[in-house]
Scaffold this active site. Structure first.
Site, PDB file in Angstrom:
ATOM      1  N   ASP A 291       0.813  -1.216   0.000  1.00  0.00           N
ATOM      2  CA  ASP A 291       0.000   0.000   0.000  1.00  0.00           C
ATOM      3  C   ASP A 291       0.845   1.264   0.000  1.00  0.00           C
ATOM      4  O   ASP A 291       0.525   2.217  -0.684  1.00  0.00           O
ATOM      5  CB  ASP A 291      -1.004   0.010   1.175  1.00  0.00           C
ATOM      6  CG  ASP A 291      -0.347  -0.304   2.509  1.00  0.00           C
ATOM      7  OD1 ASP A 291       0.892  -0.452   2.566  1.00  0.00           O
ATOM      8  OD2 ASP A 291      -1.076  -0.408   3.508  1.00  0.00           O
TER       9      ASP A 291
ATOM     10  N   LYS B 244       5.465   8.302  -0.390  1.00  0.00           N
ATOM     11  CA  LYS B 244       5.602   9.609   0.246  1.00  0.00           C
ATOM     12  C   LYS B 244       6.755  10.384  -0.383  1.00  0.00           C
ATOM     13  O   LYS B 244       7.828   9.830  -0.633  1.00  0.00           O
ATOM     14  CB  LYS B 244       5.852   9.446   1.750  1.00  0.00           C
ATOM     15  CG  LYS B 244       4.591   9.070   2.501  1.00  0.00           C
ATOM     16  CD  LYS B 244       4.809   9.155   3.995  1.00  0.00           C
ATOM     17  CE  LYS B 244       3.534   8.833   4.740  1.00  0.00           C
ATOM     18  NZ  LYS B 244       3.736   8.817   6.197  1.00  0.00           N
TER      19      LYS B 244
ATOM     20  N   ASP C  16       7.025   4.287   2.683  1.00  0.00           N
ATOM     21  CA  ASP C  16       7.212   5.395   3.620  1.00  0.00           C
ATOM     22  C   ASP C  16       8.712   5.602   3.822  1.00  0.00           C
ATOM     23  O   ASP C  16       9.372   6.232   3.006  1.00  0.00           O
ATOM     24  CB  ASP C  16       6.458   5.064   4.918  1.00  0.00           C
ATOM     25  CG  ASP C  16       6.369   6.252   5.859  1.00  0.00           C
ATOM     26  OD1 ASP C  16       7.080   7.239   5.629  1.00  0.00           O
ATOM     27  OD2 ASP C  16       5.599   6.197   6.829  1.00  0.00           O
TER      28      ASP C  16
ATOM     29  N   VAL D 113      -1.424   8.744   6.837  1.00  0.00           N
ATOM     30  CA  VAL D 113      -2.663   8.590   6.069  1.00  0.00           C
ATOM     31  C   VAL D 113      -3.384   7.294   6.428  1.00  0.00           C
ATOM     32  O   VAL D 113      -2.760   6.306   6.847  1.00  0.00           O
ATOM     33  CB  VAL D 113      -2.411   8.655   4.541  1.00  0.00           C
ATOM     34  CG1 VAL D 113      -2.039  10.050   4.114  1.00  0.00           C
ATOM     35  CG2 VAL D 113      -1.344   7.656   4.101  1.00  0.00           C
TER      36      VAL D 113
END
Ligand code: PRP
Length: 176
Positions: free
Chosen positions: A100, A131, A103, A153
Protein backbone atom coordinates in the site's frame (compact mmCIF):
# COMPACT_ATOMS: atom_id res chain seq x y z
CA UNK A 1 -6.93 11.71 26.60
CA UNK A 2 -6.39 12.04 22.85
CA UNK A 3 -8.92 11.10 20.22
CA UNK A 4 -8.20 10.19 16.60
CA UNK A 5 -10.43 11.07 13.71
CA UNK A 6 -10.54 11.36 9.94
CA UNK A 7 -8.91 14.53 8.64
CA UNK A 8 -8.69 15.89 5.11
CA UNK A 9 -9.61 13.62 2.20
CA UNK A 10 -6.43 13.46 0.10
CA UNK A 11 -7.60 11.06 -2.61
CA UNK A 12 -11.30 10.41 -3.26
CA UNK A 13 -12.61 6.97 -4.19
CA UNK A 14 -13.24 7.79 -7.85
CA UNK A 15 -9.69 9.03 -8.38
CA UNK A 16 -8.23 5.96 -6.67
CA UNK A 17 -10.24 3.55 -8.82
CA UNK A 18 -9.34 5.39 -12.02
CA UNK A 19 -5.64 5.27 -11.14
CA UNK A 20 -5.81 1.60 -10.14
CA UNK A 21 -7.33 0.86 -13.56
CA UNK A 22 -4.45 2.70 -15.23
CA UNK A 23 -1.90 0.79 -13.16
CA UNK A 24 -3.62 -2.48 -14.07
CA UNK A 25 -3.40 -1.62 -17.77
CA UNK A 26 0.24 -0.61 -17.50
CA UNK A 27 1.17 -3.79 -15.62
CA UNK A 28 -0.82 -5.90 -18.08
CA UNK A 29 1.09 -4.35 -20.99
CA UNK A 30 4.45 -4.83 -19.29
CA UNK A 31 3.80 -8.49 -18.43
CA UNK A 32 1.90 -9.44 -21.58
CA UNK A 33 2.28 -13.19 -22.31
CA UNK A 34 4.26 -13.69 -19.10
CA UNK A 35 3.12 -15.32 -15.90
CA UNK A 36 3.60 -13.30 -12.79
CA UNK A 37 3.44 -14.13 -9.09
CA UNK A 38 2.00 -11.26 -7.13
CA UNK A 39 3.39 -11.08 -3.60
CA UNK A 40 1.01 -8.99 -1.52
CA UNK A 41 2.33 -7.50 1.72
CA UNK A 42 -0.28 -7.92 4.45
CA UNK A 43 -2.30 -6.37 5.82
CA UNK A 44 -2.64 -2.90 4.39
CA UNK A 45 -2.31 -3.86 0.72
CA UNK A 46 -5.29 -6.20 0.54
CA UNK A 47 -7.81 -3.56 -0.53
CA UNK A 48 -5.51 -2.23 -3.24
CA UNK A 49 -4.65 -5.76 -4.35
CA UNK A 50 -8.30 -6.77 -4.66
CA UNK A 51 -9.06 -3.85 -6.97
CA UNK A 52 -5.78 -4.07 -8.91
CA UNK A 53 -6.15 -7.79 -9.53
CA UNK A 54 -9.50 -7.23 -11.19
CA UNK A 55 -7.92 -4.69 -13.55
CA UNK A 56 -5.23 -7.10 -14.77
CA UNK A 57 -5.57 -8.83 -18.11
CA UNK A 58 -2.70 -11.25 -17.55
CA UNK A 59 -2.17 -14.57 -15.86
CA UNK A 60 -1.30 -13.78 -12.25
CA UNK A 61 -1.11 -16.03 -9.21
CA UNK A 62 -1.06 -14.76 -5.65
CA UNK A 63 0.98 -15.20 -2.55
CA UNK A 64 1.10 -13.24 0.69
CA UNK A 65 3.72 -12.20 3.20
CA UNK A 66 3.25 -10.47 6.51
CA UNK A 67 6.27 -8.96 8.13
CA UNK A 68 7.27 -6.92 11.10
CA UNK A 69 10.33 -4.77 10.77
CA UNK A 70 12.70 -3.37 13.33
CA UNK A 71 14.51 -0.08 13.23
CA UNK A 72 13.51 3.28 11.83
CA UNK A 73 14.75 5.69 9.23
CA UNK A 74 17.62 6.78 11.43
CA UNK A 75 18.57 3.39 12.81
CA UNK A 76 18.01 0.40 10.58
CA UNK A 77 18.67 -3.04 11.86
CA UNK A 78 17.68 -4.61 8.57
CA UNK A 79 15.89 -7.31 10.44
CA UNK A 80 12.54 -8.56 9.26
CA UNK A 81 10.40 -11.12 10.97
CA UNK A 82 8.00 -13.07 8.82
CA UNK A 83 4.65 -13.52 10.51
CA UNK A 84 3.53 -15.14 7.26
CA UNK A 85 6.14 -16.29 4.75
CA UNK A 86 5.87 -17.18 1.06
CA UNK A 87 4.07 -20.43 0.31
CA UNK A 88 5.37 -20.79 -3.25
CA UNK A 89 8.84 -21.07 -4.73
CA UNK A 90 9.69 -17.89 -6.63
CA UNK A 91 12.92 -19.26 -8.13
CA UNK A 92 12.94 -18.55 -11.90
CA UNK A 93 9.60 -16.74 -11.69
CA UNK A 94 8.49 -13.18 -12.39
CA UNK A 95 7.56 -11.48 -9.13
CA UNK A 96 5.52 -8.35 -8.58
CA UNK A 97 5.45 -7.13 -4.97
CA UNK A 98 2.30 -5.16 -4.15
CA UNK A 99 2.10 -2.94 -1.09
CA UNK A 100 0.00 0.00 0.00
CA UNK A 101 2.67 2.53 0.91
CA UNK A 102 6.34 3.31 0.59
CA UNK A 103 7.21 5.40 3.62
CA UNK A 104 10.75 5.13 5.02
CA UNK A 105 11.28 2.32 2.52
CA UNK A 106 12.88 0.01 5.07
CA UNK A 107 10.27 -2.73 5.03
CA UNK A 108 10.21 -3.11 1.27
CA UNK A 109 13.95 -2.65 0.84
CA UNK A 110 14.70 -5.58 3.10
CA UNK A 111 11.80 -7.66 1.81
CA UNK A 112 13.00 -7.27 -1.77
CA UNK A 113 16.53 -8.13 -0.70
CA UNK A 114 15.27 -11.37 0.84
CA UNK A 115 13.16 -12.18 -2.22
CA UNK A 116 16.08 -11.48 -4.60
CA UNK A 117 18.14 -14.10 -2.79
CA UNK A 118 15.59 -16.67 -3.95
CA UNK A 119 16.64 -15.86 -7.52
CA UNK A 120 13.45 -14.91 -9.31
CA UNK A 121 13.76 -13.97 -13.02
CA UNK A 122 12.59 -10.48 -12.19
CA UNK A 123 11.24 -8.56 -9.26
CA UNK A 124 9.26 -5.35 -9.48
CA UNK A 125 7.46 -3.25 -6.92
CA UNK A 126 4.01 -1.69 -7.15
CA UNK A 127 2.75 0.64 -4.42
CA UNK A 128 -0.45 2.61 -4.27
CA UNK A 129 1.20 5.47 -2.37
CA UNK A 130 4.72 6.81 -2.13
CA UNK A 131 5.60 9.61 0.25
CA UNK A 132 7.54 12.54 -1.11
CA UNK A 133 10.47 12.62 1.29
CA UNK A 134 14.19 12.18 1.46
CA UNK A 135 14.74 8.51 2.15
CA UNK A 136 17.91 7.27 3.76
CA UNK A 137 17.44 4.09 1.87
CA UNK A 138 17.73 3.63 -1.88
CA UNK A 139 14.43 2.23 -3.04
CA UNK A 140 12.08 3.15 -5.83
CA UNK A 141 8.86 1.52 -6.90
CA UNK A 142 8.34 0.53 -10.54
CA UNK A 143 4.66 1.43 -10.31
CA UNK A 144 3.35 4.22 -8.08
CA UNK A 145 -0.32 5.13 -7.84
CA UNK A 146 0.08 8.48 -6.11
CA UNK A 147 2.84 10.59 -4.62
CA UNK A 148 1.62 12.02 -1.33
CA UNK A 149 2.95 14.45 1.28
CA UNK A 150 4.74 13.11 4.32
CA UNK A 151 1.63 12.84 6.50
CA UNK A 152 0.06 9.94 8.35
CA UNK A 153 -2.66 8.59 6.07
CA UNK A 154 -5.55 6.19 6.57
CA UNK A 155 -8.16 4.43 4.49
CA UNK A 156 -8.32 2.08 1.49
CA UNK A 157 -6.45 -0.54 3.51
CA UNK A 158 -4.28 1.73 5.62
CA UNK A 159 -4.95 1.76 9.33
CA UNK A 160 -4.36 3.63 12.51
CA UNK A 161 -4.29 1.22 15.46
CA UNK A 162 -6.23 -1.30 13.37
CA UNK A 163 -8.98 1.15 12.43
CA UNK A 164 -10.04 2.91 9.22
CA UNK A 165 -8.92 0.23 6.72
CA UNK A 166 -12.43 0.08 5.24
CA UNK A 167 -12.63 3.73 4.17
CA UNK A 168 -13.14 4.01 0.42
CA UNK A 169 -10.79 7.02 0.20
CA UNK A 170 -7.37 8.06 1.49
CA UNK A 171 -7.43 10.70 4.22
CA UNK A 172 -5.10 12.22 6.73
CA UNK A 173 -5.38 11.25 10.38
CA UNK A 174 -6.07 13.89 12.98
CA UNK A 175 -5.38 13.52 16.64
CA UNK A 176 -6.92 15.98 19.07
C1 PRP B 1 3.10 -0.46 6.23
C2 PRP B 1 3.08 -0.69 4.73
C3 PRP B 1 4.49 -1.06 4.40
C4 PRP B 1 5.28 -0.39 5.48
C5 PRP B 1 5.87 0.85 4.91
O1 PRP B 1 2.83 -1.65 6.89
O2 PRP B 1 2.18 -1.68 4.34
O3 PRP B 1 4.70 -2.44 4.40
O4 PRP B 1 4.39 -0.01 6.54
O5 PRP B 1 6.64 1.50 5.88
P1 PRP B 1 8.18 1.77 5.67
O6 PRP B 1 8.35 2.18 4.22
O7 PRP B 1 8.44 2.90 6.63
O8 PRP B 1 8.93 0.54 6.01
P2 PRP B 1 2.45 -1.70 8.45
O9 PRP B 1 3.69 -2.01 9.23
O10 PRP B 1 1.70 -0.46 8.81
O11 PRP B 1 1.53 -2.98 8.56
P3 PRP B 1 0.04 -3.24 8.00
O12 PRP B 1 0.14 -3.17 6.48
O13 PRP B 1 -0.28 -4.61 8.48
O14 PRP B 1 -0.87 -2.17 8.54
Amino acid sequence: MTKDHIGEILIPEKIILQRVLELGQQISNDYRDREVIIVCVLKGAVVFLADLLRCLEISASLDFVQISSYGDSTKSSGKLDFIQNLTVDIFDREVLVVDDILDSGLTLYYLIDILKAKRPVSIRLCVLLSKVKNRDIDINADYVGFWIPDKFVIGYGLDYAGKYRGLRYIATLEIS
